[in-house]
Design an enzyme around this catalytic site. Structure first.
Site, PDB file in Angstrom:
ATOM      1  N   LYS A 144       0.845  -1.391   0.036  1.00  0.00           N
ATOM      2  CA  LYS A 144      -0.073   0.007   0.064  1.00  0.00           C
ATOM      3  C   LYS A 144       1.063   1.183  -0.043  1.00  0.00           C
ATOM      4  CE  LYS A 144      -4.109  -2.281   2.170  1.00  0.00           C
ATOM      5  NZ  LYS A 144      -3.517  -3.449   1.557  1.00  0.00           N
TER       6      LYS A 144
ATOM      7  N   LYS B 201      -8.216   2.017   5.358  1.00  0.00           N
ATOM      8  CA  LYS B 201      -7.675   0.377   5.481  1.00  0.00           C
ATOM      9  C   LYS B 201      -6.267   0.070   6.220  1.00  0.00           C
ATOM     10  CE  LYS B 201      -6.140   0.945   0.621  1.00  0.00           C
ATOM     11  NZ  LYS B 201      -6.240   0.957  -0.667  1.00  0.00           N
TER      12      LYS B 201
ATOM     13  N   ARG C  92      -6.860  -5.235 -11.771  1.00  0.00           N
ATOM     14  CA  ARG C  92      -5.345  -5.803 -11.393  1.00  0.00           C
ATOM     15  C   ARG C  92      -5.100  -5.882 -12.998  1.00  0.00           C
ATOM     16  NH1 ARG C  92      -2.982  -8.985  -8.041  1.00  0.00           N
ATOM     17  NH2 ARG C  92      -3.682  -7.351  -6.691  1.00  0.00           N
TER      18      ARG C  92
ATOM     19  N   ARG D  58     -12.086  -6.512 -11.158  1.00  0.00           N
ATOM     20  CA  ARG D  58     -12.868  -7.043 -10.089  1.00  0.00           C
ATOM     21  C   ARG D  58     -13.923  -6.133  -9.651  1.00  0.00           C
ATOM     22  NH1 ARG D  58      -7.159  -7.456  -7.224  1.00  0.00           N
ATOM     23  NH2 ARG D  58      -7.189  -5.573  -7.875  1.00  0.00           N
TER      24      ARG D  58
ATOM     25  N   ARG E 225     -15.697  -3.114  -1.980  1.00  0.00           N
ATOM     26  CA  ARG E 225     -14.604  -3.719  -2.260  1.00  0.00           C
ATOM     27  C   ARG E 225     -14.508  -4.777  -3.420  1.00  0.00           C
ATOM     28  NH1 ARG E 225     -14.068  -6.990   3.162  1.00  0.00           N
ATOM     29  NH2 ARG E 225     -16.398  -7.139   2.587  1.00  0.00           N
TER      30      ARG E 225
ATOM     31  N   ASP F  80      -3.209  -2.218  -8.811  1.00  0.00           N
ATOM     32  CA  ASP F  80      -4.559  -2.072  -8.570  1.00  0.00           C
ATOM     33  C   ASP F  80      -4.771  -0.689  -8.986  1.00  0.00           C
ATOM     34  OD1 ASP F  80      -4.503  -4.684  -7.525  1.00  0.00           O
ATOM     35  OD2 ASP F  80      -4.844  -4.054  -5.511  1.00  0.00           O
TER      36      ASP F  80
ATOM     37  N   GLU G 157      -2.893   0.454  -5.395  1.00  0.00           N
ATOM     38  CA  GLU G 157      -1.791  -0.656  -4.670  1.00  0.00           C
ATOM     39  C   GLU G 157      -0.870  -0.919  -5.796  1.00  0.00           C
ATOM     40  OE1 GLU G 157      -3.152  -3.593  -2.154  1.00  0.00           O
ATOM     41  OE2 GLU G 157      -4.863  -2.667  -1.370  1.00  0.00           O
TER      42      GLU G 157
ATOM     43  N   ASN H 173       1.410  -4.424  -5.717  1.00  0.00           N
ATOM     44  CA  ASN H 173       1.443  -5.628  -5.024  1.00  0.00           C
ATOM     45  C   ASN H 173       2.715  -6.224  -5.647  1.00  0.00           C
ATOM     46  OD1 ASN H 173      -1.306  -6.175  -3.744  1.00  0.00           O
ATOM     47  ND2 ASN H 173      -1.700  -5.188  -5.656  1.00  0.00           N
TER      48      ASN H 173
END
Length: 331
Positions: free
Chosen positions: A129, A164, A214, A229, A237, A277, A285, A287
């Protein structure tokens, strides 16, 4: 090549949709040997990083919804980590201290000649993050703090925010705080552990209804398709683990702009595989631990993500035959 996967227990994997299993299948199809190890199997003895590993064979034609998709090829053995041609760190979070210790061991192993992807130092130095703060022009307004007053002021300024934990995954611990949120104080107290733990707050991005995309970077190059997503009705979410629905789609010009900017920014840091993301026009984000969505993109578009990764891994190993570049040269 002989490739070692440091991974979660194989029986716990949903092989039919697991990206690590897709990697294994692509590598095996290209003639490479496979072994697996668990994080607890890494150890250091008399200055050498070693591992307890299990050589496996994938079962042809196996039902990937069952557990019999692999079998042990020989008895487990102990060896130095540098014996493998490539080591893939694919254990899922939590990113706890045991995980941090494992990244140190992987980094030490690289100094001893092991080829680790993503590298131990890279995983540790790119919190998923926080790394977006390197690319602030690409992100929605963001605050990282444990200070309750700052969080309340950020909420008052932007009226609709997402908060978060910094160490969550799969959508856990994410809250949307709208302007009239009656539980604002309780939520902030819980997430920050009464002001003792830093969290992230971001201005809410309405385009989440169109999906949390993603985007995968493999060897510094973006896969041409993202997996959007899309949240369940009434959810904020999009994570698949939180019930989101995955829809593959071609990268937009903005997606490509974000992907290329991040790829350039992290080039040479030992990151062969990165998952971005993106919501709307914003990076949310970066990842690096165990990016996923290989199978969903492949099934919906025909673009073989795992094959692309296998080729990139071969190229990375070939570019560093002595195992002495410590992850340099991969983005």
């Amino acid at each position: 090549m002989h490739v070692l996967f440091v991974i979660d227990p194989l029986p716990s994997l949903k092989a039919y949709k697991d990206s690590s299993v897709a990697m294994m299948r692509a590598l095996a199809a290209r003639g490479h040997s496979l072994s697996v190890a668990y994080q607890g199997g890494l150890y250091l003895e008399e200055g050498l990083v070693k591992v307890v590993s299990q050589a496996i064979t994938l079962v042809d034609g196996a039902d990937l919804h069952d557990h019999a998709w692999w079998r042990e090829r020989e008895a487990a053995r102990e060896t130095v980590l540098s014996e493998f041609d490539a080591v893939l760190m694919r254990k899922d979070p939590p990113f706890d201290m045991e995980y941090v210790y494992a990244t140190h061991l992987l980094e030490y192993a690289q100094a001893q000649g092991a080829r680790v992807f993503n590298s131990g130092a890279a995983i540790r130095n790119h919190p998923e993050k926080l790394t977006i703060t390197e690319f602030a022009p690409l992100t929605s307004p963001t605050l990282v703090t444990s200070d309750m007053a700052r969080l309340r002021a950020f909420h008052a300024k932007h009226a609709d925010v997402i908060v978060k934990p910094l160490d969550g995954m799969g959508g856990t611990g994410i809250f949307r705080l709208q302007q009239t949120e009656p539980n604002l104080g309780a939520i902030l107290e819980t997430l920050t552990d009464n002001g003792s733990r830093s969290i992230m707050a971001q201005r809410y991005i309405p385009e989440i209804t169109q999906g949390d995309k993603r985007i995968l970077l493999i060897g510094g190059k973006p896969v041409p398709y993202a997996l959007a997503r899309i949240p369940l009705a009434g959810e904020t979410r999009g994570n698949l683990a939180a019930g989101g629905r995955g829809v593959a789609q071609a990268l937009t010009p903005r997606d490509l702009e974000i992907a290329e900017a991040v790829a350039a920014g992290v080039a040479g840091r030992g990151l062969l595989l990165v998952g971005l993301d993106v919501i709307g026009d914003y990076l949310t984000e970066v990842n690096v631990t165990s990016p996923t969505c290989f199978v969903e993109i492949t099934e919906q578009t025909g673009f073989d993500v795992a094959e692309c990764f296998a080729v990139a891994l071969e190229q990375a190993v070939a570019a560093d035959p002595a195992g002495d570049a410590v992850g340099a040269g991969v983005a």
